[in-house]
Design a protein around this motif. Structure first.
Motif, PDB file in Angstrom:
ATOM      1  N   SER A   5      -4.819  25.073 -27.460  1.00  0.00           N
ATOM      2  CA  SER A   5      -4.704  23.967 -28.425  1.00  0.00           C
ATOM      3  C   SER A   5      -5.079  22.658 -27.726  1.00  0.00           C
ATOM      4  CB  SER A   5      -3.269  23.852 -28.947  1.00  0.00           C
ATOM      5  OG  SER A   5      -2.399  23.452 -27.912  1.00  0.00           O
ATOM      6  N   GLY A   6      -5.223  21.622 -28.528  1.00  0.00           N
ATOM      7  CA  GLY A   6      -5.453  20.292 -27.967  1.00  0.00           C
ATOM      8  C   GLY A   6      -4.245  19.815 -27.179  1.00  0.00           C
ATOM      9  N   THR A   7      -3.072  20.169 -27.666  1.00  0.00           N
ATOM     10  CA  THR A   7      -1.839  19.802 -26.965  1.00  0.00           C
ATOM     11  C   THR A   7      -1.822  20.410 -25.565  1.00  0.00           C
ATOM     12  OG1 THR A   7      -0.703  19.806 -29.100  1.00  0.00           O
ATOM     13  CG2 THR A   7       0.683  19.851 -27.127  1.00  0.00           C
ATOM     14  N   ASP A   8      -2.108  21.709 -25.488  1.00  0.00           N
ATOM     15  CA  ASP A   8      -2.153  22.369 -24.179  1.00  0.00           C
ATOM     16  C   ASP A   8      -3.240  21.761 -23.297  1.00  0.00           C
ATOM     17  OD1 ASP A   8      -0.131  24.019 -24.951  1.00  0.00           O
ATOM     18  OD2 ASP A   8      -1.253  25.896 -24.786  1.00  0.00           O
ATOM     19  N   GLU A  58      -9.016  11.843 -21.254  1.00  0.00           N
ATOM     20  CA  GLU A  58      -9.388  11.435 -22.612  1.00  0.00           C
ATOM     21  C   GLU A  58      -8.742  12.364 -23.632  1.00  0.00           C
ATOM     22  OE1 GLU A  58     -13.799  11.930 -21.396  1.00  0.00           O
ATOM     23  OE2 GLU A  58     -13.808  10.924 -23.328  1.00  0.00           O
ATOM     24  N   ASP A  59      -8.013  11.797 -24.572  1.00  0.00           N
ATOM     25  CA  ASP A  59      -7.604  12.573 -25.738  1.00  0.00           C
ATOM     26  C   ASP A  59      -8.745  12.453 -26.750  1.00  0.00           C
ATOM     27  OD1 ASP A  59      -6.636  13.599 -28.104  1.00  0.00           O
ATOM     28  OD2 ASP A  59      -4.601  12.839 -27.820  1.00  0.00           O
ATOM     29  N   ALA A  60      -9.661  13.443 -26.672  1.00  0.00           N
ATOM     30  CA  ALA A  60     -10.837  13.457 -27.539  1.00  0.00           C
ATOM     31  C   ALA A  60     -10.660  14.453 -28.687  1.00  0.00           C
ATOM     32  CB  ALA A  60     -12.077  13.794 -26.709  1.00  0.00           C
ATOM     33  N   CYS A  61      -9.396  14.733 -29.015  1.00  0.00           N
ATOM     34  CA  CYS A  61      -9.105  15.766 -30.029  1.00  0.00           C
ATOM     35  C   CYS A  61      -9.740  15.457 -31.378  1.00  0.00           C
ATOM     36  CB  CYS A  61      -7.603  15.942 -30.177  1.00  0.00           C
ATOM     37  SG  CYS A  61      -6.877  16.810 -28.772  1.00  0.00           S
ATOM     38  N   GLN A  62      -9.936  14.162 -31.678  1.00  0.00           N
ATOM     39  CA  GLN A  62     -10.549  13.795 -32.961  1.00  0.00           C
ATOM     40  C   GLN A  62     -12.001  13.382 -32.781  1.00  0.00           C
ATOM     41  OE1 GLN A  62      -8.085  10.771 -34.839  1.00  0.00           O
ATOM     42  NE2 GLN A  62      -6.243  12.026 -34.718  1.00  0.00           N
ATOM     43  N   ALA A  63     -12.563  13.608 -31.602  1.00  0.00           N
ATOM     44  CA  ALA A  63     -13.807  12.895 -31.298  1.00  0.00           C
ATOM     45  C   ALA A  63     -14.911  13.754 -30.697  1.00  0.00           C
ATOM     46  CB  ALA A  63     -13.493  11.723 -30.374  1.00  0.00           C
ATOM     47  N   PHE A  94     -10.004  18.486 -26.053  1.00  0.00           N
ATOM     48  CA  PHE A  94     -10.441  18.682 -27.440  1.00  0.00           C
ATOM     49  C   PHE A  94      -9.518  19.664 -28.151  1.00  0.00           C
ATOM     50  CE2 PHE A  94     -14.135  17.398 -25.045  1.00  0.00           C
ATOM     51  CZ  PHE A  94     -14.742  16.466 -25.877  1.00  0.00           C
ATOM     52  N   SER A  95      -9.445  19.504 -29.467  1.00  0.00           N
ATOM     53  CA  SER A  95      -8.664  20.411 -30.316  1.00  0.00           C
ATOM     54  C   SER A  95      -9.589  21.051 -31.342  1.00  0.00           C
ATOM     55  CB  SER A  95      -7.575  19.621 -31.043  1.00  0.00           C
ATOM     56  OG  SER A  95      -7.037  20.375 -32.117  1.00  0.00           O
ATOM     57  N   PHE A  96      -9.336  22.324 -31.628  1.00  0.00           N
ATOM     58  CA  PHE A  96     -10.075  23.005 -32.696  1.00  0.00           C
ATOM     59  C   PHE A  96      -9.161  23.308 -33.875  1.00  0.00           C
ATOM     60  CE2 PHE A  96     -12.357  24.604 -28.757  1.00  0.00           C
ATOM     61  CZ  PHE A  96     -13.372  23.663 -28.843  1.00  0.00           C
ATOM     62  N   THR A 139      -8.549  21.197 -39.201  1.00  0.00           N
ATOM     63  CA  THR A 139      -9.033  19.978 -39.868  1.00  0.00           C
ATOM     64  C   THR A 139      -9.790  19.027 -38.937  1.00  0.00           C
ATOM     65  OG1 THR A 139      -6.978  18.797 -39.426  1.00  0.00           O
ATOM     66  CG2 THR A 139      -7.106  20.023 -41.500  1.00  0.00           C
ATOM     67  N   LYS A 140      -9.967  19.412 -37.683  1.00  0.00           N
ATOM     68  CA  LYS A 140     -10.783  18.561 -36.791  1.00  0.00           C
ATOM     69  C   LYS A 140     -12.262  18.747 -37.154  1.00  0.00           C
ATOM     70  CE  LYS A 140      -6.969  17.849 -34.450  1.00  0.00           C
ATOM     71  NZ  LYS A 140      -6.201  16.706 -34.165  1.00  0.00           N
ATOM     72  N   ASN A 141     -13.117  17.928 -36.581  1.00  0.00           N
ATOM     73  CA  ASN A 141     -14.541  18.008 -36.949  1.00  0.00           C
ATOM     74  C   ASN A 141     -15.142  19.369 -36.622  1.00  0.00           C
ATOM     75  OD1 ASN A 141     -13.997  15.350 -37.478  1.00  0.00           O
ATOM     76  ND2 ASN A 141     -15.926  14.595 -36.639  1.00  0.00           N
TER      77      ASN A 141
HETATM   78  C1  LIG Z   1      -4.947  17.118 -33.171  1.00  0.00           C
HETATM   79  C2  LIG Z   1      -4.605  16.200 -32.083  1.00  0.00           C
HETATM   80  C3  LIG Z   1      -3.933  16.624 -30.930  1.00  0.00           C
HETATM   81  C4  LIG Z   1      -3.340  17.999 -30.768  1.00  0.00           C
HETATM   82  O1  LIG Z   1      -4.214  19.045 -30.989  1.00  0.00           O
HETATM   83  P1  LIG Z   1      -3.598  20.492 -31.359  1.00  0.00           P
HETATM   84  O2  LIG Z   1      -4.778  21.390 -31.252  1.00  0.00           O
HETATM   85  O3  LIG Z   1      -3.063  20.382 -32.757  1.00  0.00           O
HETATM   86  O4  LIG Z   1      -2.546  20.807 -30.380  1.00  0.00           O
HETATM   87  C5  LIG Z   1      -3.719  15.709 -29.914  1.00  0.00           C
HETATM   88  N1  LIG Z   1      -4.129  14.440 -30.033  1.00  0.00           N
HETATM   89  C6  LIG Z   1      -4.760  13.979 -31.127  1.00  0.00           C
HETATM   90  C7  LIG Z   1      -5.203  12.556 -31.170  1.00  0.00           C
HETATM   91  C8  LIG Z   1      -5.002  14.845 -32.195  1.00  0.00           C
HETATM   92  O5  LIG Z   1      -5.615  14.373 -33.286  1.00  0.00           O
END
Ligand SMILES: *Cc1c(COP(=O)(O)O)cnc(C)c1O
Length: 397
Positions: free
Chosen positions: A71-74, A168-173, A192-194, A197-199
């Protein structure tokens, strides 16, 4: 002979905030065979599909290495661990983000130190970062919120000066750019997160970390499998954060479409801007600023309302079944679970103002133009109704 009359969409048709089925219908013919393939092979965890996705994401982000995880969190937790951030360390970040940005710092054993954001980009204000540095500061964790890169240049200077890492928290980017460089290579590790609802969304949870540093890449790869170097020999206490082959296979199909989807999101953003101007709403709303030296990938399209109009407009949209969301209604520094950090209301005025003014509108790639027109016209009506109400109250007083 029958004359076919074009169906005009009902004016009261619901406008969903996001519609993942529209996207799936368009690509089901490509997705379902790869799902079949994974089931035929029965290799569900890591393996060739994941390695291929890692190579493709690395190349998409111009990074030397990409490492899949759960996950993005991990990704954020593993990145901090790989950089040696832990007990007693401080990490500077934004209070205006999804919860995981801050919780990952705590999960890594460190302490989040918040600084306020810039009103025009909603991202970390570099000018306030320097003041927050202490001898315990180990890293800066900027978020590229809504799909727009944080202002990195001043952060690079500060990080170099003070010997700090940047995560970088690029989860939305995914695919966002800052001065010609992609999100994911703007710091030591990109996360990054998949989330669907992400891109670039999978069929469940998934994440990825990018880096140019071979040593860090090696550590990340190890940490996602319990610190195992092979043969049940563990040299770190990592975690179970492996990416599934099923996710990787689906994501590889979807990655091929990502740029066309991003273009559609950008077109939708431009169309909103035209509509708001045409409807003369500009006295009541503030539109997101499109960067002149970057690529905004619009995971969210968030506008701000002046004159305290946000909540009544949101209620009116919801009454009309028009999807909209607040990202984020409560700043991180005011979350109950972070009380012991000692922050209070008033500490980050820009962030706190945004939580009261911001509203995310539908922006998903397949969003029909007619829905956008309905969103903007409903906003204009709600603003006008509210303004005339408060004028008559003022006259009566
Ligand atoms: C979605 C998101 C996360 C976490 O990603 P997960 O895959 O849901 O764990 C972290 N930071 C931001 C800014 C996010 O939008």
């Amino acid at each position: 002979m029958t004359i076919s009359v074009p169906l005009s969409p009902a004016a009261d048709q619901p406008v969903p905030f996001i519609d993942l089925t529209a996207q799936h219908q368009a690509i089901a013919g490509e997705v379902m065979p790869v799902v079949e393939r994974v089931f035929t092979e029965q290799k569900f965890i890591l393996g060739d599909e994941v390695t291929e996705l890692e190579n493709e994401i690395a190349s998409y982000c111009d990074a030397r290495f990409a490492i899949g995880c759960n996950s993005g969190t991990d990704a954020l937790i593993l990145a901090l661990q790989a950089l040696g951030v832990g007990e007693g360390d401080e990490v500077i970040t934004t209070p205006f983000s999804f919860f995981a940005t801050a919780s990952a710092i705590i999960r890594a054993g460190a302490t989040p130190v918040f600084v306020d954001i810039q009103a025009d980009t909603f991202n970390l204000d570099p000018e306030q970062v320097e003041d927050a540095i202490t001898p315990r500061t180990k890293a800066i964790l900027p978020v590229h919120l809504y799909g727009q890169c944080a202002d990195m240049e001043p952060l690079w200077r500060i990080a170099t000066q003070h010997g700090l890492a940047i995560v970088e928290d690029a989860c939305q980017a995914i695919g966002a750019e800052y001065r010609g460089r992609r999100a994911g290579v703007l710091g030591s590790v990109g996360c990054f997160s998949f989330f669907p609802t992400k891109n670039l969304g999978g069929a469940g949870d998934g994440g990825m970390m990018t880096t140019d540093d071979p040593e860090i890449a090696k550590r990340l790869k190890r940490l996602r499998v319990h610190g195992d170097v092979g043969g049940y020999e563990h040299i770190d206490v990592g975690m179970n954060s492996r990416l599934d082959a099923l996710q990787a296979a689906v994501l590889r199909v979807k990655l091929r479409h990502l740029d066309e989807w991003t273009t559609a999101r950008q077109q939708n953003a431009r169309h909103y801007a035209e509509l708001f101007r045409q409807h003369g709403c500009m006295g009541d709303v503030i539109l997101p600023k499109a960067p002149t030296d970057g690529r905004h990938v619009y995971n969210q399209y968030c506008i701000r309302f002046r004159h305290g109009l946000r909540d009544s407009v949101m209620q009116s949209l919801r009454d009309q079944k028009i999807g909209c969301m607040i990202y984020y209604p409560k700043p991180l520094h005011l979350q109950t679970c972070f009380q012991s950090l000692g922050y209070r209301l008033g500490d980050f005025p820009v962030c706190e103002t945004m939580t009261n003014e911001i509203l995310a509108l539908p922006i998903y790639p397949e969003l029909p133009a007619i829905h956008q027109e309905r969103v903007v016209s409903a906003i204009r009506q709600a603003c006008a109704a509210q303004t005339s109400k408060s004028q008559s109250v003022r006259r009566a007083a």
